[in-house]
Write an enzyme that holds these catalytic residues in place. Structure first.
Site, mmCIF file in Angstrom:
data_model
loop_
_atom_site.group_PDB
_atom_site.id
_atom_site.type_symbol
_atom_site.label_atom_id
_atom_site.label_comp_id
_atom_site.label_asym_id
_atom_site.label_seq_id
_atom_site.Cartn_x
_atom_site.Cartn_y
_atom_site.Cartn_z
ATOM 1 N N ARG A 140 1.054 1.557 -6.311
ATOM 2 C CA ARG A 140 1.193 0.683 -5.108
ATOM 3 C C ARG A 140 0.694 -0.370 -4.589
ATOM 4 N NH1 ARG A 140 6.633 0.936 -2.197
ATOM 5 N NH2 ARG A 140 4.976 -0.334 -0.359
ATOM 6 N N GLU A 149 10.407 -15.576 -18.653
ATOM 7 C CA GLU A 149 9.772 -13.830 -18.285
ATOM 8 C C GLU A 149 8.804 -13.358 -19.243
ATOM 9 O OE1 GLU A 149 10.319 -11.542 -16.620
ATOM 10 O OE2 GLU A 149 10.273 -9.786 -16.954
ATOM 11 N N GLU A 183 0.574 -11.103 -17.089
ATOM 12 C CA GLU A 183 0.214 -9.884 -16.407
ATOM 13 C C GLU A 183 -0.194 -9.102 -16.722
ATOM 14 O OE1 GLU A 183 4.681 -8.957 -14.782
ATOM 15 O OE2 GLU A 183 3.876 -8.553 -13.103
ATOM 16 N N CYS A 190 0.964 -1.085 0.008
ATOM 17 C CA CYS A 190 0.076 0.374 -0.095
ATOM 18 C C CYS A 190 1.018 1.549 -0.258
ATOM 19 C CB CYS A 190 -0.941 -0.313 1.534
ATOM 20 S SG CYS A 190 -1.544 -1.935 1.162
ATOM 21 N N HIS A 247 7.853 -33.809 -23.439
ATOM 22 C CA HIS A 247 7.313 -34.957 -21.517
ATOM 23 C C HIS A 247 5.863 -34.334 -21.004
ATOM 24 C CE1 HIS A 247 11.316 -36.409 -22.015
ATOM 25 N NE2 HIS A 247 11.953 -34.577 -22.310
ATOM 26 N N TRP A 286 -3.672 -1.578 -1.184
ATOM 27 C CA TRP A 286 -4.279 -2.881 -2.103
ATOM 28 C C TRP A 286 -4.502 -4.192 -1.015
ATOM 29 C CZ3 TRP A 286 -1.781 -8.199 -1.900
ATOM 30 C CH2 TRP A 286 -1.544 -8.906 -2.956
ATOM 31 N N ASN A 311 0.187 0.375 6.285
ATOM 32 C CA ASN A 311 0.709 -0.833 5.188
ATOM 33 C C ASN A 311 1.511 -2.285 6.095
ATOM 34 O OD1 ASN A 311 2.288 -1.810 3.287
ATOM 35 N ND2 ASN A 311 3.818 0.227 2.814
ATOM 36 N N GLY A 312 1.084 -3.244 5.650
ATOM 37 C CA GLY A 312 2.095 -4.603 6.077
ATOM 38 C C GLY A 312 1.009 -5.235 6.830
ATOM 39 N N LYS A 324 2.531 -3.071 -7.315
ATOM 40 C CA LYS A 324 3.629 -2.720 -7.569
ATOM 41 C C LYS A 324 5.010 -3.563 -6.582
ATOM 42 C CE LYS A 324 7.303 -1.218 -10.235
ATOM 43 N NZ LYS A 324 7.748 -2.035 -11.622
ATOM 44 N N LYS A 378 5.207 -11.105 -18.658
ATOM 45 C CA LYS A 378 4.870 -9.723 -18.779
ATOM 46 C C LYS A 378 3.312 -10.233 -19.686
ATOM 47 C CE LYS A 378 6.705 -8.737 -17.056
ATOM 48 N NZ LYS A 378 7.890 -7.977 -16.238
#
Ligand code: M6R
Length: 601
Positions: free
Chosen positions: A27, A477, A484, A2, A500, A75, A99-100, A596, A481
């Site tokens: 964030r 990656e 997301e 947050c 496989h 968030w 925050n936390g 973020k 990307k």
């Protein structure tokens, strides 16, 4: 996760808080709120969704004159993104932003409920404000009540609390989540990240775990434990211009275009004519190092995985890489001659930070590859190498990844120097490295081509990004990307593993993005792609050499070295994800469900 902003002083408070929150919105952005206390007036506003909703709600509100204000962009961790769950949380006469995660909130809540205190939200945070007011009701003086409240909290927190019981004061406390104080004359600003206060103050104190205290009219009283301490100020960056969009549609797009510049910056003073130089690394730091263990999350983990190939191949040192959230709890066997490297853009990722703290307790040496100076991971590490990517705002990391991989490549050469790498090999590596900023210049024709191609990739039942060797982490990656920001299902896979199992999925609606370098295992990857093509999978090949059986083809130019191919393919996969997401009408910079900086586990 947050964002937090606070202010005490006589300026217009709403504007300060909302401007700061705008900088931190990336964030977390499922709700936001603000509370202002001026004399006896208390006002607060909350809104679900992006900050614009709060801005609209507060249009007709202003608050001049001495007072205090706090704001938060959230968030969600505990409780759905609703107005009741949005911060600031309120008691009878006090407000808190946090925050936390308060791990023992249930226990505290049960106790307070037994005292007849009613809770409005489903959050862990709300216990803080009620506990504070409970202690006030026990006739404790305001700061004593706050101190006692903080003493009861377990878990991670950055807290700002304001109350009618403490006119003109902002109480603060920090443990595990970032918080800074930036004074400027009689004004004192608080924020969870410095972008929110740049331009308002010239210096800041980045709080340490265990710090708490209060600020009032320019004065700051700071404690850690029972001792009063004086804050050690550090200069703040001069401006936030680099963090603004500069005419690009999205921060992510701007950040992709910036990669050429930031990779050049990252090499400055470090890549010399015939050697790699890191002033940050003390002499003899690697002397007793026998192997390397790297921990990271998400994109940073992919950078780390790339590095493991480089450390073993170039530096000839054993290297293992682990996802931080797994590493933390696996009870790993640690030995003191292992160098622990953490990789993180934000420097605040809870899992990576905790993994670092754990290995420090076991006596390992630590080195951080990080983009944010003064971040928790930087402060915890013995040595830090900053990636110099500048502020990255797009939730989907691009330029941070480029600079992480580059820095780790430099580090692998630095270690190889220590271990007597052949000078001709070193020169070739340095030559290729210096070419990276050129490789990363985005040509209009390439971007246009990817834009046109992207319209064919908006459906289907999934994407496989495949590659081998260094190009396997790049495949991971590329897939991350895409998923997301497009919300399409995408997986990265080692090309040799497809047969496989995953090849069972192959049909014309399965899109395969094939990373086909000329410099590493080119024949092997060709065969793997042919196997998929034979099962009618749709193939988009990214390669320097034409590939007849591909349905679509994107040519790369810089195929003189595996890493130049790597960076050019990275650029292509980033642009592809961007263009697909734009066509699907998604919010590229703030994709759903993400934040973020992930400061909770
Ligand atoms: O700040 P960090 O590099 O430690 O963050 C790690 C991940 O949360 C981050 O890379 C995440 O995967 C990004 N959204 C990737 O684009």
């Amino acid at each position: 996760m947050c964002g937090i902003v606070g202010y005490t002083g006589a300026k217009e408070k709403k504007e300060i808080i909302l401007d700061g929150l705008k900088e931190l919105e990336y964030r977390g952005y499922d709700s936001a709120g603000i509370a202002v206390l001026s004399g006896d007036d208390i006002e607060y506003f909350k809104a679900v969704g992006k900050l614009d909703n709060l801005i609209k709600k507060t249009e007709n509100f202003q608050s001049y004159g001495p007072g205090v204000a706090i704001g938060h962009t959230r968030w969600a961790t505990h409780g759905k993104p609703t107005e009741l769950n949005a911060h600031p949380h309120l008691g009878k006469e006090s407000f808190v932003v946090h925050n936390g995660i308060i791990e023992n909130y249930k226990e505290i809540k049960d106790e307070l409920e037994k005292e007849g205190i009613a809770f409005l939200s489903q959050t862990d945070t709300e216990v803080i404000v009620h506990l504070y007011e409970f202690y006030l009701s026990q006739r404790l003086e305001a700061f004593e009540a706050f101190k006692k409240t903080v003493g009861r909290l377990e878990g991670a927190y950055a807290i700002l609390l304001i109350s009618r019981s403490a006119e003109g004061k902002i109480f603060f406390a920090k443990n595990g989540s970032p918080l800074l104080i930036a004074p400027d004359g009689e004004d004192v600003y608080f924020a969870s990240s410095d972008t929110a206060v740049i331009g308002r103050a010239r210096e800041a104190y980045y709080l340490e775990d265990g710090d708490y205290g209060y600020a009032q009219m320019g004065d700051i009283l700071l404690y850690n434990g029972e001792s009063e301490i004086s804050p050690k100020m550090k200069p703040l960056p001069a401006n936030v211009d680099t963090a603004r969009k500069d005419g690009y549609r999205f921060f992510m797009e701007k950040e992709i275009y910036e990669q050429s510049i930031v990779t050049a910056d990252t090499m400055l003073g470090r890549v010399l004519d015939s050697q790699i130089n890191f002033e940050e690394i003390p002499q003899g730091f690697f002397d007793d190092v026998e192997d390397i263990r790297i921990c990271a999350c998400g994109t940073s983990y992919h950078a780390a995985l790339t590095a493991s190939y480089l450390f073993e191949r170039i530096s000839k040192i054993r290297c293992s890489v682990e996802i931080a959230s797994e590493f933390r709890y696996k009870e790993p066997l640690l030995q003191k001659k292992t160098l622990f490297i953490s990789v993180s853009q934000s420097g605040e990722t809870a899992d990576t930070l905790e993994a670092l703290k754990m290995v420090k307790r076991a006596g390992l040496k630590s080195l951080a590859i990080c983009n944010v100076d003064n971040s928790s991971i930087v402060r915890e590490s013995d040595v830090s190498i900053l990636t110099r990517a500048g502020i990255e705002k797009g939730v989907a990391s691009t330029k941070a990844f480029a600079t992480q991989v580059l820095t780790l490549w430099m580090l692998s050469l630095y270690l190889a120097q220590d271990r007597g790498i052949d000078s001709q090999i070193l020169s070739k590596e340095i030559e290729a490295m210096r070419h990276i900023p050129v490789v990363l210049r985005v040509e209009e024709s390439l971007h246009q081509k990817i834009h046109r191609l992207s319209k064919r990739y908006l459906h289907g039942h999934g994407f496989f990004f495949i590659g081998r060797d260094l190009f396997y982490p790049l495949a991971l990656e590329g897939a991350l990307k895409l998923k997301e920001i497009s919300y399409l299902h995408a997986e990265g896979y080692p090309a040799g593993e497809m047969k496989h199992g995953p090849i069972a999925l192959a049909d014309s609606e399965l899109f395969t993005i094939a990373l086909m370098p000329s410099t590493i295992l080119s024949d092997k990857i060709r065969s793997n792609v042919e196997e998929l093509s034979a099962r009618d999978a749709t193939i988009l090949a990214i390669s320097a050499e034409p590939f007849d059986i591909a349905d679509d083809f994107i040519a790369i130019k810089h195929d003189s070295h595996p890493m130049t191919e790597f960076f050019e393919m990275m650029l292509v996969t980033q642009l592809l994800a961007l263009e697909i997401s734009v066509r699907l009408g998604n919010d590229v910079d703030m994709p759903r469900n993400l934040a973020k900086s992930v400061t909770v586990e």
